[in-house]
Design a protein around this motif. Structure first.
Motif, PDB file in Angstrom:
ATOM      1  N   ALA A  82      -1.961   0.372   9.151  1.00  0.00           N
ATOM      2  CA  ALA A  82      -2.221  -0.997   8.683  1.00  0.00           C
ATOM      3  C   ALA A  82      -3.028  -1.787   9.704  1.00  0.00           C
ATOM      4  CB  ALA A  82      -0.905  -1.705   8.376  1.00  0.00           C
ATOM      5  N   LYS A  83      -2.692  -1.660  10.972  1.00  0.00           N
ATOM      6  CA  LYS A  83      -3.433  -2.381  12.014  1.00  0.00           C
ATOM      7  C   LYS A  83      -4.901  -1.943  12.067  1.00  0.00           C
ATOM      8  CE  LYS A  83       0.433  -3.491  15.046  1.00  0.00           C
ATOM      9  NZ  LYS A  83       1.084  -3.220  16.339  1.00  0.00           N
TER      10      LYS A  83
ATOM     11  N   PHE B 242      -6.596  -0.594   9.622  1.00  0.00           N
ATOM     12  CA  PHE B 242      -7.197  -1.051   8.370  1.00  0.00           C
ATOM     13  C   PHE B 242      -7.608  -2.523   8.481  1.00  0.00           C
ATOM     14  CE2 PHE B 242      -6.757  -2.919   4.134  1.00  0.00           C
ATOM     15  CZ  PHE B 242      -7.617  -2.120   3.404  1.00  0.00           C
ATOM     16  N   ILE B 243      -6.717  -3.348   8.969  1.00  0.00           N
ATOM     17  CA  ILE B 243      -7.004  -4.781   9.121  1.00  0.00           C
ATOM     18  C   ILE B 243      -8.151  -4.989  10.102  1.00  0.00           C
ATOM     19  CG2 ILE B 243      -6.074  -6.966   9.995  1.00  0.00           C
ATOM     20  CD1 ILE B 243      -3.352  -6.026   8.753  1.00  0.00           C
TER      21      ILE B 243
ATOM     22  N   TRP C  87       1.120   5.188   4.825  1.00  0.00           N
ATOM     23  CA  TRP C  87       0.881   3.803   5.198  1.00  0.00           C
ATOM     24  C   TRP C  87       1.997   3.352   6.140  1.00  0.00           C
ATOM     25  CZ3 TRP C  87      -3.381   1.135   4.760  1.00  0.00           C
ATOM     26  CH2 TRP C  87      -3.356  -0.236   4.957  1.00  0.00           C
ATOM     27  N   ASP C  88       1.630   3.156   7.423  1.00  0.00           N
ATOM     28  CA  ASP C  88       2.593   2.681   8.409  1.00  0.00           C
ATOM     29  C   ASP C  88       1.947   1.574   9.228  1.00  0.00           C
ATOM     30  OD1 ASP C  88       0.921   3.932  10.302  1.00  0.00           O
ATOM     31  OD2 ASP C  88       2.226   5.681  10.510  1.00  0.00           O
ATOM     32  N   THR C  89       2.642   1.078  10.218  1.00  0.00           N
ATOM     33  CA  THR C  89       2.148  -0.064  10.999  1.00  0.00           C
ATOM     34  C   THR C  89       0.828   0.250  11.693  1.00  0.00           C
ATOM     35  OG1 THR C  89       4.412  -0.832  11.313  1.00  0.00           O
ATOM     36  CG2 THR C  89       2.747  -1.722  12.813  1.00  0.00           C
TER      37      THR C  89
ATOM     38  N   MET D  65       0.823  -1.198   0.000  1.00  0.00           N
ATOM     39  CA  MET D  65       0.000   0.000   0.000  1.00  0.00           C
ATOM     40  C   MET D  65       0.866   1.260   0.000  1.00  0.00           C
ATOM     41  SD  MET D  65      -3.319  -0.911   0.217  1.00  0.00           S
ATOM     42  CE  MET D  65      -4.306   0.108   1.252  1.00  0.00           C
ATOM     43  N   SER D  66       2.115   1.140   0.375  1.00  0.00           N
ATOM     44  CA  SER D  66       2.991   2.313   0.383  1.00  0.00           C
ATOM     45  C   SER D  66       3.700   2.515  -0.955  1.00  0.00           C
ATOM     46  CB  SER D  66       4.019   2.204   1.507  1.00  0.00           C
ATOM     47  OG  SER D  66       4.816   1.046   1.329  1.00  0.00           O
TER      48      SER D  66
END
Length: 136
Positions: free
Chosen positions: A22-23, A25-26, A17-19, A1-2
């Motif tokens: 992402a968390k 988003f998931i 888009w970072d950790t 995504m990045s």
């Protein structure tokens, strides 16, 4: 995504888009699974992660989305065909919608699948081309 080649066609991807992003988003995608009994999958080819996508319920419609790694861009039609076979077999999905940003210029694969242009829609402030494919 990045990767900029991926982000170029994702107008709703407005944050870096970072950790943490992402968390979240998931977690939101997992909530869709819990609520709707269907959602997004990770796609593997020969055991290698190539992207994610699947069905997301938007109101009374099931929208199909697909995000591939740049080195897997050529697999989109193959993966989409398998997903459509899934939709045809699932009684909950009488048709599938596809929302594509206007930056997507080559739409011939959708047309080969039988999807038809069905207007445009604004979603979270971004304009999308709307296609529909009957599964019944």
């Amino acid at each position: 995504m990045s990767d900029p080649r991926v982000a170029e066609h994702m107008p709703l991807l407005s944050k870096k888009w970072d950790t943490d992003v992402a968390k979240k988003f998931i977690a939101s995608k997992e909530q869709r699974w819990a609520r709707d009994g269907l959602g997004h999958w990770a796609f593997l080819v020969d055991g290698r992660y190539v992207g994610w996508g699947g069905f997301q319920k938007e109101g009374d419609e099931w929208d199909f989305g697909l995000v591939l790694r740049p080195d897997a861009f050529g697999l989109g039609l193959r993966i989409t065909r398998e997903a459509i076979e899934f939709a045809i077999a699932d009684d909950r999905i009488p048709f599938v919608t596809f929302l594509l940003p206007p930056s997507r210029k080559n739409l011939s694969a959708l047309q080969r699948l039988g999807a038809r242009h069905f207007g445009e829609v604004n979603y979270d402030g971004a304009r999308f081309l709307r296609y529909r494919l009957e599964t019944r």
